[in-house]
Design a protein around this motif. Structure first.
Motif, PDB file in Angstrom:
ATOM      1  N   GLU A 129     -14.303  -4.781  -6.038  1.00  0.00           N
ATOM      2  CA  GLU A 129     -13.807  -4.946  -4.468  1.00  0.00           C
ATOM      3  C   GLU A 129     -13.836  -6.206  -4.313  1.00  0.00           C
ATOM      4  OE1 GLU A 129     -13.993  -3.129  -0.012  1.00  0.00           O
ATOM      5  OE2 GLU A 129     -15.202  -2.319  -1.861  1.00  0.00           O
ATOM      6  N   ARG A 136      -7.166 -12.051  -4.260  1.00  0.00           N
ATOM      7  CA  ARG A 136      -5.961 -11.789  -3.725  1.00  0.00           C
ATOM      8  C   ARG A 136      -4.937 -12.794  -3.229  1.00  0.00           C
ATOM      9  NH1 ARG A 136      -7.769  -8.388   0.975  1.00  0.00           N
ATOM     10  NH2 ARG A 136      -8.336 -10.350   2.110  1.00  0.00           N
ATOM     11  N   GLN A 152      -9.895   5.781  -8.677  1.00  0.00           N
ATOM     12  CA  GLN A 152     -10.712   4.972  -7.876  1.00  0.00           C
ATOM     13  C   GLN A 152     -10.550   3.528  -7.835  1.00  0.00           C
ATOM     14  OE1 GLN A 152     -15.023   5.328  -9.169  1.00  0.00           O
ATOM     15  NE2 GLN A 152     -15.547   3.646  -7.642  1.00  0.00           N
ATOM     16  N   TYR A 154      -7.360   2.637  -8.079  1.00  0.00           N
ATOM     17  CA  TYR A 154      -6.152   2.252  -7.233  1.00  0.00           C
ATOM     18  C   TYR A 154      -6.434   2.422  -5.842  1.00  0.00           C
ATOM     19  CZ  TYR A 154      -1.240   2.513  -5.817  1.00  0.00           C
ATOM     20  OH  TYR A 154      -0.089   2.499  -5.127  1.00  0.00           O
ATOM     21  N   GLU A 155      -7.370   3.154  -5.239  1.00  0.00           N
ATOM     22  CA  GLU A 155      -7.989   3.112  -4.032  1.00  0.00           C
ATOM     23  C   GLU A 155      -8.498   1.876  -3.565  1.00  0.00           C
ATOM     24  OE1 GLU A 155      -7.476   5.775  -1.652  1.00  0.00           O
ATOM     25  OE2 GLU A 155      -6.406   6.670  -3.042  1.00  0.00           O
ATOM     26  N   LEU A 156      -9.043   1.043  -4.277  1.00  0.00           N
ATOM     27  CA  LEU A 156      -9.641  -0.108  -4.197  1.00  0.00           C
ATOM     28  C   LEU A 156      -8.513  -1.207  -3.776  1.00  0.00           C
ATOM     29  CD1 LEU A 156     -12.940  -0.520  -6.168  1.00  0.00           C
ATOM     30  CD2 LEU A 156     -12.739  -0.295  -3.674  1.00  0.00           C
ATOM     31  N   LYS A 158      -5.464  -0.460  -3.037  1.00  0.00           N
ATOM     32  CA  LYS A 158      -4.939  -0.262  -1.680  1.00  0.00           C
ATOM     33  C   LYS A 158      -5.580  -0.782  -0.448  1.00  0.00           C
ATOM     34  CE  LYS A 158      -4.125   4.166  -1.889  1.00  0.00           C
ATOM     35  NZ  LYS A 158      -3.622   5.533  -1.409  1.00  0.00           N
ATOM     36  N   LYS A 159      -6.845  -0.464  -0.494  1.00  0.00           N
ATOM     37  CA  LYS A 159      -7.663  -1.069   0.530  1.00  0.00           C
ATOM     38  C   LYS A 159      -7.628  -2.715   0.586  1.00  0.00           C
ATOM     39  CE  LYS A 159     -12.715  -1.072   1.639  1.00  0.00           C
ATOM     40  NZ  LYS A 159     -14.051  -0.667   1.259  1.00  0.00           N
ATOM     41  N   THR A 160      -7.666  -3.219  -0.607  1.00  0.00           N
ATOM     42  CA  THR A 160      -7.887  -4.776  -0.561  1.00  0.00           C
ATOM     43  C   THR A 160      -6.144  -5.511  -0.502  1.00  0.00           C
ATOM     44  OG1 THR A 160      -8.020  -4.692  -3.144  1.00  0.00           O
ATOM     45  CG2 THR A 160      -9.745  -4.727  -1.783  1.00  0.00           C
ATOM     46  N   THR A 163      -2.212  -4.084  -4.810  1.00  0.00           N
ATOM     47  CA  THR A 163      -1.587  -3.125  -5.673  1.00  0.00           C
ATOM     48  C   THR A 163      -0.477  -3.832  -6.633  1.00  0.00           C
ATOM     49  OG1 THR A 163       0.151  -2.484  -4.270  1.00  0.00           O
ATOM     50  CG2 THR A 163      -2.014  -1.145  -4.223  1.00  0.00           C
TER      51      THR A 163
END
Length: 299
Positions: A129, A136, A152, A154-156, A158-160, A163
């Motif tokens: 993360e 980014r 897991q 992919y969730e990070l 999306k969060k950051t 993607t």
């Protein structure tokens, strides 16, 4: 006066962010458009010759050089935290000892990273993360070993908000890739890895090109005795880009970083001019960039 200075600083920051976003968008567009006008540079584990491998600082230095993609490795701790680390143990690259899957993140975070000479540094092990937030908009990321924890990861992403900044590679079949990652492939770029020394290599290539239309293939072969690589630039023209690794001699027929240090035209140049490589992953990113820029093959 203070207000003017603040406005100026804000404008500079905004301009830098826009430039970074544009840079990532351009790299992604080159991949998606199968652009062969230049060569995309991928740095293996960041710039590990100057900073510890898989560290934020190694990523930063690759960005400063002008590298397009940085390859980083993932492992997961006992308490489920994804960290940047190549080995399943922390012994080689940190001041600690133990198997990552048996250690909590807090215990790993207390250790220091070692550099390429096995010397303790001030740097620490980053989480995935942290790395996603840090990179980014600045550089594309190739996540190695990520398919083990893809949901897991992919969730990070999306969060950051990263993607569309991610490349994943693997040796799974086209059917398995679509089954496992289906909808995610609209964002994440997936590149198949094909060993050209295997008897079914050409069959694998044909099936992937038909079923998935990948933007690129990572190709491996041990020596120039294998003639299949010579036929692939024509076969893949306009369909998929070709990625070769120059990390050691058995990955690209001996045309590796070491050969390139002696004669870059026999190493990198052969891969580019004869074998059609448009993505090269290297352990010597600055040397490769200098060579490409001398040939107007990189910005």
């Amino acid at each position: 006066m203070k207000q003017k200075v603040l406005l100026l600083l804000l404008a500079i920051v905004c301009s830098a962010n826009i430039f970074a976003q544009d840079r990532v968008s351009k790299i992604r567009a080159k991949l998606l458009n199968r652009d062969k006008s230049s060569v995309i540079v991928a740095s293996h584990r960041g710039d590990w010759r100057n900073f510890p491998e898989n560290s934020l600082e190694a990523i930063d230095n690759a960005i400063k050089m002008g590298v397009d993609i940085v390859e980083i490795d993932l492992q997961r701790t006992k308490d489920g935290v994804l960290i940047l680390m190549h080995d399943p143990k922390i012994d080689r690259t940190t001041t600690g000892k133990g198997t990552i899957s048996e250690l909590t993140y807090d215990s790993i975070a207390k250790t220091h990273l070692k550099n390429g000479c096995n010397i303790r540094t001030i740097h620490r092990v980053p989480t995935l993360e942290e790395a996603l937030v840090h990179a980014r908009g600045k550089i594309m990321l190739n996540l190695d070993k990520a398919d083990r924890y893809f949901e897991q990861v992919y969730e990070l992403m999306k969060k950051t908000g990263t993607t569309k900044q991610i490349i994943m590679k693997g040796t799974k079949s086209a059917e398995k890739v679509k089954e496992l990652y289906g909808e995610y492939l609209n964002d994440v770029i997936y590149m198949p890895i094909v060993n050209l020394d295997k008897s079914n290599a050409e069959q694998q290539l044909n099936k992937f090109m038909k079923d998935m239309n990948p933007v690129a293939f990572e190709l491996l072969f041990k020596s120039d005795e294998n003639k299949l690589p010579l036929s692939l630039p024509k076969k893949m023209k306009g369909k998929s880009l070709i990625w070769y690794n120059t990390l050691w001699d058995t990955m690209a027929g001996g045309h590796d970083d070491d050969m390139s240090l002696q004669d870059p035209n026999k190493g990198y140049g052969y891969l580019i001019d004869t074998l059609g490589a448009r993505i090269i992953q290297t352990d010597r990113p600055q040397y490769l960039l200098d060579y490409l820029r001398s040939r107007n093959l990189h910005d």
